[in-house]
Enzyme design. Sequence first.
Site, PDB file in Angstrom:
ATOM      1  N   CYS A 151      35.270  27.333  10.836  1.00 51.92           N
ATOM      2  CA  CYS A 151      35.086  28.647  11.460  1.00 51.92           C
ATOM      3  C   CYS A 151      36.003  29.645  10.758  1.00 51.92           C
ATOM      4  CB  CYS A 151      35.480  28.556  12.925  1.00 51.92           C
ATOM      5  SG  CYS A 151      37.168  27.990  13.108  1.00 51.92           S
ATOM      6  N   HIS A 189      43.063  20.765  13.844  1.00 47.81           N
ATOM      7  CA  HIS A 189      42.932  19.346  14.176  1.00 47.81           C
ATOM      8  C   HIS A 189      42.116  18.628  13.121  1.00 47.81           C
ATOM      9  CE1 HIS A 189      43.906  20.543  18.519  1.00 47.81           C
ATOM     10  NE2 HIS A 189      44.958  20.065  17.912  1.00 47.81           N
ATOM     11  N   GLU A 218      46.476  25.508  22.203  1.00 49.83           N
ATOM     12  CA  GLU A 218      45.919  26.835  22.491  1.00 49.83           C
ATOM     13  C   GLU A 218      46.061  27.169  23.981  1.00 49.83           C
ATOM     14  OE1 GLU A 218      41.752  27.661  21.317  1.00 49.83           O
ATOM     15  OE2 GLU A 218      41.741  28.928  23.108  1.00 49.83           O
ATOM     16  N   THR A 220      39.147  28.604  23.930  1.00 51.43           N
ATOM     17  CA  THR A 220      37.984  29.057  23.131  1.00 51.43           C
ATOM     18  C   THR A 220      37.004  27.956  22.775  1.00 51.43           C
ATOM     19  OG1 THR A 220      39.277  28.688  21.144  1.00 51.43           O
ATOM     20  CG2 THR A 220      39.251  30.937  22.011  1.00 51.43           C
ATOM     21  N   CYS A 270      34.848  31.144  21.700  1.00 55.68           N
ATOM     22  CA  CYS A 270      34.713  31.906  20.456  1.00 55.68           C
ATOM     23  C   CYS A 270      33.313  31.704  19.874  1.00 55.68           C
ATOM     24  CB  CYS A 270      35.797  31.510  19.462  1.00 55.68           C
ATOM     25  SG  CYS A 270      35.442  29.981  18.622  1.00 55.68           S
TER      26      CYS A 270
HETATM   27  S1  SF4 Z   1      39.169  30.263  18.234  1.00 51.33           S
HETATM   28 FE1  SF4 Z   1      37.220  29.654  17.320  1.00 51.33          FE
HETATM   29  S2  SF4 Z   1      37.177  30.747  15.362  1.00 51.33           S
HETATM   30 FE2  SF4 Z   1      39.296  30.719  16.062  1.00 51.33          FE
HETATM   31  S3  SF4 Z   1      40.231  28.877  15.184  1.00 51.33           S
HETATM   32 FE3  SF4 Z   1      39.529  28.322  17.202  1.00 51.33          FE
HETATM   33  S4  SF4 Z   1      37.467  27.464  16.844  1.00 51.33           S
HETATM   34 FE4  SF4 Z   1      38.005  28.665  15.027  1.00 51.33          FE
END
Ligand code: SF4
Length: 381
Positions: free
Chosen positions: A26, A56, A151, A217, A258
């Site tokens: 991504c 990861h 995250e 996300t 996302c």
């Molecule tokens: S939020 Fe989505 S675009 Fe951003 S690093 Fe994570 S998986 Fe990739």
Amino acid sequence: MKKDFTPTLLDFGPLQIYLARHFGFCYGVENAIEIAFRTVEENPGKRIFLLSEMIHNPQVNADLQAHGVQFIQDNYGKQLISFDTLNADDIVIIPAFGTTLELEDKLNKIGIQTEKYDTTCPFVEKVWNRSEQIAKKNYTVIIHGKPKHEETRATFSHAAFSAPAVIVKDMAQAIELSKYIKGEKKPAKFYEEFKGQYSDDFSVTHDLQRIGVVNQTTMLASDTQAIADHLKQVMIEKYNLTPETVEERFADTRDTLCYATLENQQAVSGMLQTTADLAVVVGGYNSSNTSHLVELCEENLPTYFINSEEKIFSPKEILHYNFHTKEEIVTKNYLPEKKTVKILVTSGASCPDALVEGVIKKLASFFTDANNIDKLINQFE
Ligand code: SF4
């Protein structure tokens, strides 16, 4: 415009590979890797650290380590290198998942400028902004995410800075949380049940009266939607809200998944419309977004979650990861013996395309009459 999510057919003759329309790397991951390697290149002789795994993916992380980058923590927050050994001359790269305000503060106090080497994905920052908006309007922030994931920990830290915050990991926890909202469970139990998942000074009786939901996300879109819908309904019933008054108690939230998570999941749903014998999902075993692609596939057909082509031992044996039990297992006779074998293939957002290509080549090598692999793959380059 309606997006096309039909898979791409790689027709090797006796083997047909259906490759998901969207898969793999991504924007956030590519951006982070680029910044990390540029940092190494531009800073010869300096000690370069990564706060935790970049993404990861074991291959990418091993490559960075081979370039001299050291990891300060593992991806569960376990300290590998003491902060006491760092000094103001060191470079510390913040990974794509972002980090907590507490860690950022710790590094800044040592004199390390975190903003210069921050690879936090803009889609993660979008979740932080969304939490901040909710917090400013005095809603408590409910975060749907994996409590130990970097995250989610980072999002929790940012949300808890401005408002009370709670993490719910799945629908089962959302249902339990709603029992506290409705007053069906004793408040004292909450602190034990949600240990490590609520902000300091959280008051069950006060802080669950106005809520808003954001999410990690990379969660499964259907779960995220179901959890937000469930909590909204609980608030409507508890406070007798109408469509006009619902915002008094429930912030108008849309999911904060996302684009890559959504597109990869939609592409898997599109791919699953094709009848196949099995699916192979390639990605890091601790990758949240990859495990959700596996979850979608395994509802429909035998699915093998692998992190490299080396896990495909032979046409008779494959070593693959069971993310429910968190262990690798060997399955024998995973390839059916038939004239044409159909395999669905996809990969997670932190998986380099070269790994997918390696997997396809390995599978095709088991079919002696297969069409020329390189010629076929080159058509798509
Ligand atoms: S939020 Fe989505 S675009 Fe951003 S690093 Fe994570 S998986 Fe990739």
